[in-house]
Design an enzyme around this catalytic site. Structure first.
Site, PDB file in Angstrom:
ATOM      1  CD  GLN A 170      -1.173   0.065   3.723  1.00  0.00           C
ATOM      2  OE1 GLN A 170      -1.565  -1.048   4.075  1.00  0.00           O
ATOM      3  NE2 GLN A 170      -1.541   1.188   4.335  1.00  0.00           N
ATOM      4  CB  CYS A 229      -4.685  -1.227   5.244  1.00  0.00           C
ATOM      5  SG  CYS A 229      -5.675  -0.386   6.507  1.00  0.00           S
ATOM      6  CG  HIS A 280      -3.221  -2.659   9.340  1.00  0.00           C
ATOM      7  ND1 HIS A 280      -3.048  -1.846   8.241  1.00  0.00           N
ATOM      8  CD2 HIS A 280      -2.530  -3.805   9.064  1.00  0.00           C
ATOM      9  CE1 HIS A 280      -2.279  -2.465   7.355  1.00  0.00           C
ATOM     10  NE2 HIS A 280      -1.958  -3.647   7.826  1.00  0.00           N
TER      11      HIS A 280
END
Length: 342
Positions: free
Chosen positions: A133, A139, A282
């Protein structure tokens, strides 16, 4: 640049290395990760001090608690905390209301006990190579794309890399939100559903690592199939296990809490303290499970490139909701266009 031992101690850095060793490692890592570019004295000092803290954290963990997993001084050691934050990007707050009514209540047969020694599943060979990324909190797009890649490959018997950039550009197009500041993977599936089941290939819509203008002038890679939104899995290790063990579902989106030790992961079965993992920030993918030396684990696919962890993957403790991995799992409802039932 030279920092004597007294100076490091005054700054609160308890070092396991000599100042000379730290300076040498820092110079080598700058070259290794192509970060050997000019900085101001203040900026250089901030990065060096972050490096010292990171290096000593890794050394201390590997020496005292490294029997189950090992850390390493990697690319993230070269960044400040603010820079590392850009490699996360899951926004869990706004989607919480959307989750109501999406929880899967369909009971599935659990094919094996959570601690079964002989049982394992691994879908990594059903997916494209691990992606990166970069310096963008995207993400959530990578988390969304991998389950679609798995489902498309399962149907077509070919592995096709799909476009994270299209989701980054398009999912929050109508608002003022920059996709590099985070998002929710499930919103990607809703966007595809609402846009004639559109998701481009990576080749047709390459990743740039920044939010740009939404393009819909590309063909969909899932022609003949549709995405009918997504389904949340109940917050239990057993239900997540059951879903991953079912090849019709297979790869899931997962959410984790990431702090420093997670960034340093190199190999083994990761476990972090509750204080390190409590903030969910995340998106990753759950791509399998197994047991090693009596320790059950999930296998996760990350979006930090193949040099991080175990060639871009991580094994993390299974069955204890480590870093909230068993709390927000979901998957796309991927169907043939004429198929309406589950």
């Amino acid at each position: 640049m030279k920092y004597p031992t007294l100076f490091l101690l005054l700054l609160g850095i308890v070092t396991s290395y000599s100042p000379e060793e730290l300076q040498q490692m820092y110079r080598e890592k700058k070259i290794e990760y192509n970060m050997n570019f000019p900085r101001s004295r203040t900026d250089e000092k901030d990065h060096f001090l972050e490096f010292c803290n990171f290096a000593n954290m890794v050394e201390k963990h590997n020496r005292e608690d490294g029997s189950e997993w090992q850390g390493e001084i990697n690319e993230f050691a070269m960044m400040t905390e603010a820079e590392r934050n850009r490699y996360r990007g899951l926004n869990i707050s706004s989607p919480l209301e959307k989750m109501k009514g999406r929880i899967s209540v369909k009971k599935r047969k659990v094919v094996a006990d959570l601690r079964a020694e002989s049982d394992s599943v691994d879908y990594t060979d059903k997916l494209p190579p691990v992606k990166n990324q970069g310096y963008c909190g995207s993400c959530w797009t990578f988390g969304a794309v991998a389950p679609l890649e798995y489902q498309l490959g399962r149907k077509t018997k070919t592995i096709t890399a799909l476009s994270e950039q299209q989701y980054l550009d398009c999912v929050y197009e109508s608002g003022t939100w920059d996709g590099c500041r985070g998002g929710w993977p499930g919103d990607c599936y809703d966007w595809t559903k609402q846009n004639r089941h559109m998701i481009a290939t990576l080749e047709d819509y390459p990743y740039m690592g920044r939010d740009s203008e939404c393009r819909k002038d590309v063909k969909s890679a899932i022609k003949g199939y549709k995405v009918k939104g997504y389904r949340m899995i109940p917050r239990s290790a057993t239900d997540v296990f059951s879903a991953v063990s079912d090849p019709k579902i297979g790869v899931l989106v997962g959410a984790v809490g990431v702090l420093d030790t997670f960034f340093s992961y190199k190999s083994g079965i990761y476990s972090g303290s509750r204080s390190e993992c409590k903030e969910v920030n995340h998106a990753v993918n759950i791509v399998g499970y197994g047991t090693l030396n009596g320790l059950p684990y999930w296998k996760l696919r990350n979006s930090w490139g193949p040099k991080w962890g175990e060639e871009g993957y991580m094994r993390i403790t299974r069955g204890t909701d480590m870093c909230s991995i068993e709390r927000y799992a979901h998957y796309p409802l991927f169907r043939k266009k004429e198929q309406e039932t589950e």
